[in-house]
Design an enzyme around this catalytic site. Structure first.
Site, short mmCIF file in Angstrom:
data_model
loop_
_atom_site.label_atom_id
_atom_site.label_comp_id
_atom_site.label_asym_id
_atom_site.label_seq_id
_atom_site.Cartn_x
_atom_site.Cartn_y
_atom_site.Cartn_z
N THR A 132 0.93 -1.06 -0.21
CA THR A 132 0.18 0.08 0.02
C THR A 132 0.85 1.27 -0.38
O THR A 132 1.89 1.34 0.06
CB THR A 132 -0.98 0.05 1.19
OG1 THR A 132 -1.87 1.03 1.65
CG2 THR A 132 -0.27 -0.55 3.42
N ASN B 61 -0.84 3.84 1.35
CA ASN B 61 -1.81 4.89 2.20
C ASN B 61 -1.20 4.76 3.71
O ASN B 61 -0.64 3.22 4.06
CB ASN B 61 -2.84 3.97 2.06
CG ASN B 61 -3.88 4.50 3.31
OD1 ASN B 61 -3.82 5.41 3.61
ND2 ASN B 61 -5.15 5.43 2.37
N LYS C 258 -3.06 3.12 6.13
CA LYS C 258 -3.29 1.40 6.10
C LYS C 258 -1.57 0.83 6.61
O LYS C 258 -2.17 0.12 7.31
CB LYS C 258 -3.92 0.90 5.19
CG LYS C 258 -4.92 1.46 4.52
CD LYS C 258 -5.60 1.00 3.33
CE LYS C 258 -6.64 1.12 3.02
NZ LYS C 258 -6.67 0.44 0.99
N ASP D 251 -7.58 -4.18 0.08
CA ASP D 251 -8.07 -3.72 -0.51
C ASP D 251 -9.60 -3.42 0.28
O ASP D 251 -10.57 -4.24 0.75
CB ASP D 251 -8.86 -4.08 -1.73
CG ASP D 251 -9.60 -2.64 -2.83
OD1 ASP D 251 -8.51 -1.50 -2.85
OD2 ASP D 251 -10.20 -2.81 -3.12
N PHE E 178 -8.08 7.61 9.73
CA PHE E 178 -7.99 7.99 8.58
C PHE E 178 -8.98 8.30 7.69
O PHE E 178 -9.72 6.92 8.07
CB PHE E 178 -6.64 7.91 8.12
CG PHE E 178 -6.60 6.09 7.47
CD1 PHE E 178 -7.05 5.29 6.19
CD2 PHE E 178 -6.24 5.02 8.86
CE1 PHE E 178 -6.44 4.41 6.10
CE2 PHE E 178 -5.89 3.85 8.26
CZ PHE E 178 -6.49 3.97 7.17
N GLY E 179 -8.85 8.62 5.98
CA GLY E 179 -10.01 7.82 5.78
C GLY E 179 -11.40 8.44 5.85
O GLY E 179 -11.94 9.94 6.54
N TYR E 180 -12.70 7.21 6.33
CA TYR E 180 -13.92 7.67 6.92
C TYR E 180 -13.93 7.25 7.71
O TYR E 180 -15.32 7.42 8.66
CB TYR E 180 -15.20 6.92 5.69
CG TYR E 180 -14.53 6.99 3.86
CD1 TYR E 180 -15.94 8.32 4.08
CD2 TYR E 180 -14.27 6.84 3.36
CE1 TYR E 180 -15.67 8.27 2.70
CE2 TYR E 180 -13.83 6.72 1.70
CZ TYR E 180 -15.16 7.28 1.06
OH TYR E 180 -15.01 8.10 -0.35
N ASP E 181 -13.36 7.19 9.23
CA ASP E 181 -12.99 7.04 9.88
C ASP E 181 -13.85 7.96 11.05
O ASP E 181 -14.81 7.72 11.94
CB ASP E 181 -12.13 6.51 10.34
CG ASP E 181 -11.32 5.46 10.28
OD1 ASP E 181 -11.35 4.47 9.74
OD2 ASP E 181 -10.37 5.47 10.89
N LYS F 276 -10.04 0.58 18.10
CA LYS F 276 -10.38 0.68 16.72
C LYS F 276 -9.40 -1.00 16.38
O LYS F 276 -10.35 -1.10 15.53
CB LYS F 276 -10.08 2.27 16.10
CG LYS F 276 -10.61 1.92 14.53
CD LYS F 276 -10.04 2.60 13.49
CE LYS F 276 -9.95 1.65 12.36
NZ LYS F 276 -9.35 2.60 11.45
#
Length: 200
Positions: free
Chosen positions: A13, A15, A18, A73, A160-163, A183
């Site tokens: 990745t 990211n 991740k 993914d 991160f992201g949609y967290d 988490k």
């Protein structure tokens, strides 16, 4: 699998969020490499499922690096939006994967569908496909999910992201408001990791 292959692993990745989460789940005995150490760009993800896209990445990065590769993914499915953004979760953030943009788009789409969506409980889930490949050979591919719903506004700066907009079932806080240690024990990546760790 011989021990030789097992003690070195590339995390497929680019990211950083991740990469950190996957590293935290892996046994300390494994020497972990990242794609930046090999200066590898991500392949085109043209699969139609999380599993296919995960395998595209793990096979590609393994061939490029010569190492066994674990790739992820993952994305957010919102039932009210016909399971979108789904496999396009990162792409909703535009060219640079800006998740504040992606989150705004989620709210825009929900508003388009129903101006009063905040009066409903908008069911959603995070999905994670993890795969391990060695060159072109698939060693394993598993799926992990965590069910929840969409917060009416972004909350929290962790993760991160949609967290910041995802509240897991039976919880009051978003992933963005939780400590990483809380988490990790709940999320989709951990659910997938529990299934795949026997292959490591």
């Amino acid at each position: 699998m011989s021990k030789q292959k097992n003690n070195k692993l590339l995390i497929g990745t680019n990211n950083k969020g991740k990469l950190g989460e996957i590293k935290a789940l892996l046994p300390k005995s494994i020497k972990i490499y990242s794609t930046t150490e090999f200066n590898l760009k991500s392949p085109t993800e043209n699969g139609k499922t999380f599993e296919k896209n995960s395998l595209i990445k793990s096979k590609y990065f393994s061939k490029k690096s010569g190492l066994m590769c674990l790739a992820d993914d993952s994305g957010l499915e919102i039932d009210f939006l016909n399971k979108k953004p789904g496999i396009y979760s990162a792409r909703w953030g535009g060219k640079h994967g800006d998740f504040s943009k992606a989150i705004k788009r989620v709210y825009r789409e929900l508003n388009k569908k129903d101006k009063n969506w905040k009066k409903r409980k908008i069911r959603a889930r995070f999905v994670c496909a993890l795969s391990i490949s060695y060159f072109n050979k698939k060693i394993a591919c598993v799926l992990g999910k965590v069910e929840g719903y969409i917060s009416h506004k972004p909350k929290g700066k962790n993760g991160f992201g949609y967290d910041p907009i995802f509240i897991p079932l039976k919880k009051k806080r978003t992933f963005g408001q939780m400590k990483p240690s809380q988490k990790y024990k709940l999320d989709h990546r951990y659910q997938a990791f529990k299934k795949i760790r026997k292959f490591l």
